[in-house]
Design an enzyme around this catalytic site. Structure first.
Site, PDB file in Angstrom:
ATOM      1  N   ALA A  40       0.921  -1.434  -0.174  1.00 38.22           N
ATOM      2  CA  ALA A  40       0.301  -0.509   0.136  1.00 38.22           C
ATOM      3  C   ALA A  40       1.123   1.309   0.203  1.00 38.22           C
ATOM      4  CB  ALA A  40      -0.835  -0.312   1.205  1.00 38.22           C
ATOM      5  N   LEU A 225      21.042   2.348   0.612  1.00 37.34           N
ATOM      6  CA  LEU A 225      22.031   2.157   2.094  1.00 37.34           C
ATOM      7  C   LEU A 225      21.919   2.695   3.300  1.00 37.34           C
ATOM      8  CD1 LEU A 225      25.189   1.798  -0.527  1.00 37.34           C
ATOM      9  CD2 LEU A 225      24.212   0.260   0.401  1.00 37.34           C
ATOM     10  N   ASP A 257       9.796   2.281   1.126  1.00 40.77           N
ATOM     11  CA  ASP A 257       9.314   2.733  -0.113  1.00 40.77           C
ATOM     12  C   ASP A 257       8.675   3.456  -0.593  1.00 40.77           C
ATOM     13  OD1 ASP A 257       8.113  -0.256   1.507  1.00 40.77           O
ATOM     14  OD2 ASP A 257       7.191   0.932   3.543  1.00 40.77           O
TER      15      ASP A 257
END
Length: 314
Positions: A40, A225, A257
């Protein structure tokens, strides 16, 4: 069109001074609830970054997932829709909606996930969602739903000719066909070590890890990273380090995300950006995300990213 196959959760975030000791009770300094789940969050990142972009014509996003037939499930579908995510293929099932419990201590976050309805995804869900998919479309997956469903979706998308992106989180041992059917893989340092056995602690080890992914059949590799930015490789032809953007860190929950969603949007869908330019844009979008509290609500728009960086990317 970008299809996102993944989890949909109700996030409960607690702000605490430190982690409690065994048997200890602590009072939280703050509490937030909202839309979450890696799937989502990445779908929302695509929708929000596309909503104010002049290139939005090719950047629609469809979510493939499941929530429970409960009030929380209804609320999460509504939120996805409000953010601009197409929820046609989000099913309501007789299971509890997934939940994520997040503790925030300073710059650190720790997450415990109850999968709930997310584990009910089936091959039928994938078949129906991708029925009208085209070779110019993209499939983006993570690993918070059943692995065999992710593997099936990647194979189906590859057969159609779609671009496939895998964010292997949370990291698990993967069968070879996961890699054969992945065009772009985006793991963080921990996931890279679990999947390749190589700790990407310096430039040489990062190149070795990226080459290992290439050897397994992946064309593009992006190692995120954290505060050190990202390392990227295009089949070994383009190997580069993208520095992190310095910003005030408030909440890192959705940084990864946002990066993955931004990358899925900018390459190859926008069409004007090279692989490296898309990764640079994703790094900047993630930097803005960590400067605000929350998960989906902290993800910036395309225009906000451009404005924050003095229109350096348009």
């Amino acid at each position: 069109m970008i299809y996102v196959l993944g989890s949909i959760n109700n996030d409960i975030s607690l702000e605490i001074e430190r982690m409690p000791k065994k048997g200890e009770t602590l009072l939280a300094d703050g509490c937030r609830m909202g839309l979450g789940g890696k799937g989502a969050n990445q779908a929302v990142a695509i929708a929000k970054l596309a909503s104010s972009s002049e290139k939005k014509k090719r950047s629609a996003v469809k979510m493939i997932g499941q929530v429970g037939k409960d009030a929380v499930g209804t609320e999460l579908i509504d939120k996805l829709h409000d953010y601009g995510v197409d929820t046609e293929f989000v099913r309501r099932v007789n299971k509890s909606t997934g939940m994520a419990f997040i503790t925030l201590t300073g710059k650190d976050n720790r997450i415990i996930v109850y999968s709930g309805a997310n584990l009910g995804l089936s091959k039928t869900d994938v078949d129906e969602a991708l029925m009208d998919a085209k070779p110019s479309d993209t499939l983006l997956c993570q690993l918070e739903v059943p692995l065999y469903i992710v593997a099936y979706a990647l194979r189906k998308a590859r057969a159609i000719g779609m671009t496939t992106i895998l964010n292997p989180a949370p990291a698990k041992e993967l069968a070879p066909d996961f890699y054969y059917n992945v065009d772009i893989i985006v793991p963080n340092e921990t996931e890279t070590q679990i999947l390749t056995g190589i700790n990407p602690r310096d430039w040489d080890s990062r190149k070795a890890a990226m080459n290992e992914f290439h050897a397994r059949g992946v064309r593009y590799v992006v190692l995120t990273l954290g505060s050190d930015g990202a390392a990227i490789s295009d089949g070994g032809k383009l190997v580069s380090h993208i520095p992190a953007i310095k910003t005030k860190v408030v909440d890192t929950t959705s940084a990864g995300d946002t990066f993955v969603g931004a990358l899925a949007l900018m390459y190859p869908h926008v069409g004007m950006y090279s692989f490296k330019e898309a990764c640079i844009f994703a790094t900047r979008a993630a930097a803005l995300t960590v400067s605000e509290r929350g998960a989906a609500e902290s993800i910036p728009s395309f225009d906000k990213v451009c404005a924050f960086y003095n229109n350096e990317i348009k």
